[in-house]
Design an enzyme around this catalytic site. Structure first.
Site, mmCIF file in Angstrom:
data_model
loop_
_atom_site.group_PDB
_atom_site.id
_atom_site.type_symbol
_atom_site.label_atom_id
_atom_site.label_comp_id
_atom_site.label_asym_id
_atom_site.label_seq_id
_atom_site.Cartn_x
_atom_site.Cartn_y
_atom_site.Cartn_z
ATOM 1 N NE ARG A 4 -86.325 35.801 -56.679
ATOM 2 C CZ ARG A 4 -85.430 35.419 -55.759
ATOM 3 N NH1 ARG A 4 -84.139 35.487 -56.038
ATOM 4 N NH2 ARG A 4 -85.818 34.954 -54.599
ATOM 5 C CB SER A 28 -90.901 36.495 -53.175
ATOM 6 O OG SER A 28 -90.149 35.905 -52.154
ATOM 7 C CD GLU A 71 -89.747 36.641 -57.593
ATOM 8 O OE1 GLU A 71 -90.089 35.677 -58.303
ATOM 9 O OE2 GLU A 71 -89.240 36.517 -56.464
HETATM 10 N N1 EPU Z 1 -89.813 40.204 -42.803
HETATM 11 C C1 EPU Z 1 -90.868 40.913 -42.270
HETATM 12 N N2 EPU Z 1 -92.105 40.321 -42.247
HETATM 13 C C2 EPU Z 1 -92.316 39.084 -42.727
HETATM 14 C C3 EPU Z 1 -91.226 38.362 -43.261
HETATM 15 C C4 EPU Z 1 -89.977 38.949 -43.299
HETATM 16 O O1 EPU Z 1 -90.721 42.038 -41.815
HETATM 17 O O2 EPU Z 1 -93.458 38.635 -42.698
HETATM 18 C C5 EPU Z 1 -88.488 40.869 -42.843
HETATM 19 C C6 EPU Z 1 -87.571 40.327 -41.765
HETATM 20 O O3 EPU Z 1 -86.942 41.400 -41.160
HETATM 21 C C7 EPU Z 1 -86.560 39.508 -42.532
HETATM 22 C C8 EPU Z 1 -86.561 40.157 -43.901
HETATM 23 O O4 EPU Z 1 -87.888 40.647 -44.088
HETATM 24 O O5 EPU Z 1 -85.290 39.602 -41.956
HETATM 25 C C9 EPU Z 1 -86.183 39.207 -45.017
HETATM 26 O O6 EPU Z 1 -87.043 38.071 -44.963
HETATM 27 P P1 EPU Z 1 -86.567 36.651 -45.536
HETATM 28 O O7 EPU Z 1 -85.268 36.244 -44.949
HETATM 29 O O8 EPU Z 1 -87.714 35.701 -45.401
HETATM 30 O O9 EPU Z 1 -86.261 36.907 -47.041
HETATM 31 P P2 EPU Z 1 -86.992 37.778 -48.145
HETATM 32 O O10 EPU Z 1 -86.090 38.903 -48.500
HETATM 33 O O11 EPU Z 1 -88.389 38.122 -47.754
HETATM 34 C C10 EPU Z 1 -85.879 36.535 -50.163
HETATM 35 C C11 EPU Z 1 -86.332 35.872 -51.421
HETATM 36 C C12 EPU Z 1 -86.916 34.496 -51.109
HETATM 37 C C13 EPU Z 1 -85.830 33.661 -50.455
HETATM 38 C C14 EPU Z 1 -85.343 34.379 -49.183
HETATM 39 C C15 EPU Z 1 -84.140 33.704 -48.562
HETATM 40 C C16 EPU Z 1 -86.918 37.689 -52.895
HETATM 41 C C17 EPU Z 1 -88.011 38.447 -53.581
HETATM 42 N N3 EPU Z 1 -87.299 36.716 -52.092
HETATM 43 O O12 EPU Z 1 -87.044 36.740 -49.364
HETATM 44 O O13 EPU Z 1 -87.270 33.886 -52.348
HETATM 45 O O14 EPU Z 1 -86.297 32.375 -50.121
HETATM 46 O O15 EPU Z 1 -84.912 35.734 -49.509
HETATM 47 O O16 EPU Z 1 -83.023 33.944 -49.340
HETATM 48 O O17 EPU Z 1 -85.741 37.980 -53.137
HETATM 49 C C18 EPU Z 1 -89.068 33.554 -53.860
HETATM 50 O O18 EPU Z 1 -88.417 34.198 -54.687
HETATM 51 O O19 EPU Z 1 -90.200 33.083 -54.147
HETATM 52 C C19 EPU Z 1 -88.543 33.371 -52.525
HETATM 53 C C20 EPU Z 1 -89.241 32.782 -51.553
#
Ligand code: EPU
Length: 340
Positions: A164, A238, A334
């Site tokens: 990022r 995010s 972010e």
């Molecule tokens: N989780 C929670 N609560 C929630 C949602 C998620 O506890 O409400 C936990 C779950 O355990 C889940 C973990 O967080 O396994 C990760 O969640 P997710 O797979 O949705 O991914 P993320 O790490 O929250 C990142 C990126 C997203 C991208 C997804 C998929 C960042 C800051 N965000 O989110 O990017 O779509 O991975 O690769 O790295 C963005 O940058 O705007 C964005 C949406």
């Protein structure tokens, strides 16, 4: 080309902040870019580039000239049997480019489908999702050096891409406007299904030999099922980066929170899921004046009441302090903050 004054930016940012630009113009060619710089220079105006506005928090006023790229060209520059180099204009909608390239048989971008915003903004924060980052495909970025008033080309490996991050977001923030980007894509239909949630969804749907189109459709479906839609619920994706911490400390946290997701970054560092930390701090769905943390995904700050940028940042600050108090981990926001 037209220059307007006192323009509402309400429809130019997906977070739905009611902001105004002192001066505003749309640019669609090299000549437009230079005319915009000349206009700003004559009036001693600072220049701000605003693309799709999907990753910004705007202040109530943007002083100076706001330049909005609108070109939407997608041109094939070079191809061999193995790869294609495609040039996309800064103003082109990223999601349209991903789908267009997949249809033409230029592969690699499928995991990045449905990310809102424009192509010019994509390298700035090195957009990434489902195990893929744009950095892997950036051959070069064509830029306009705002102070030198000259166009230049920067190779992908010199852009300082990291999770990022890029120099465009850091040291080069006020120096360059991104005019277009060149992507080097594969003509061999390989896929990346290493991200656990993607692999699970494909297995659930009985797809064991996924094509690039299967991956594109599956990622689009996952995103639609768990991220609020910017068209109906204003948000900037995010709102926090997933924090990278020392692995020894991450393991201590894991002992206290056995269900906490943890991803190895290298030998000594691990990435935590900010969404988990926010939800475990009791803030998923937390409401604060006109904004709040999404009920659907804890990492997304939503702004249904069109609160100001300052209101959104005050909520972000509260989230940072609460997570810090519970986990001793500091979250970083972010999106890019613009204006006062
Ligand atoms: N989780 C929670 N609560 C929630 C949602 C998620 O506890 O409400 C936990 C779950 O355990 C889940 C973990 O967080 O396994 C990760 O969640 P997710 O797979 O949705 O991914 P993320 O790490 O929250 C990142 C990126 C997203 C991208 C997804 C998929 C960042 C800051 N965000 O989110 O990017 O779509 O991975 O690769 O790295 C963005 O940058 O705007 C964005 C949406």
């Amino acid at each position: 080309m037209q220059f307007e004054s006192d323009v509402s930016l309400g429809s130019f940012n997906t977070l739905g902040v009611m902001s105004r630009a002192e001066y505003f113009c749309r640019v669609n060619s090299d000549a437009d870019w230079l005319a915009a710089l000349d206009y700003a220079k004559t009036r001693s105006l600072p220049v701000t580039i605003l693309g799709g506005g999907s990753n910004v928090v705007l202040g109530s006023a943007l002083v100076g000239l706001v330049v909005h790229p609108v070109g939407n060209g997608i041109d094939l520059i070079e191809q061999t049997d193995g790869y294609a180099v495609v040039e996309v204009a800064a103003g082109a909608e990223w999601d349209r480019v991903v789908r267009h390239c997949n249809e033409r048989g230029w592969f690699g971008l499928e995991n990045l489908v449905s990310i809102p915003g424009s192509c010019g903004a994509a390298p700035v924060q090195n957009i990434g999702a489902y195990g893929v980052e744009i950095a892997q495909f950036v051959d070069s970025v064509r830029v306009l050096d705002i102070h030198a008033r000259a166009f230049d080309t920067i190779h992908g490996q010199d852009c300082g891409f990291a999770y990022r991050e890029s120099h465009f977001k850091g040291a080069w923030r006020d120096r360059y406007a991104i005019v277009s980007i060149r992507l080097r894509l594969s003509k061999t239909p390989s896929v990346n299904t290493r991200y656990a949630a993607l692999a699970q969804a494909l297995t659930r749907d009985g797809i064991d030999q996924p094509s690039p189109l299967d991956v594109l459709n599956t990622v689009a479906a996952i995103r639609a099922s768990k991220l609020p839609d910017v068209r109906t619920m204003p948000n900037a994706g995010s709102f926090f980066k997933n924090p990278i911490v020392n692995t020894d400390y991450a393991k201590k946290l894991l002992a206290q929170h056995p269900d906490m997701p943890l991803y190895a970054v290298d030998e000594h560092r691990s990435k935590l899921a900010a969404a988990y930390l926010i939800e475990a701090s009791g803030l998923k769905g937390y409401k604060h004046a006109d904004c709040g943390m999404s009920d659907d995904h804890a990492l997304v700050l939503v702004n249904p009441g069109h609160g100001s940028g300052a209101e959104c940042l005050a909520l972000a600050d509260y989230v940072i302090k609460t997570v810090q108090a519970k986990f001793s981990v500091t979250l970083d926001i972010e999106p890019v903050v613009m204006g006062s």
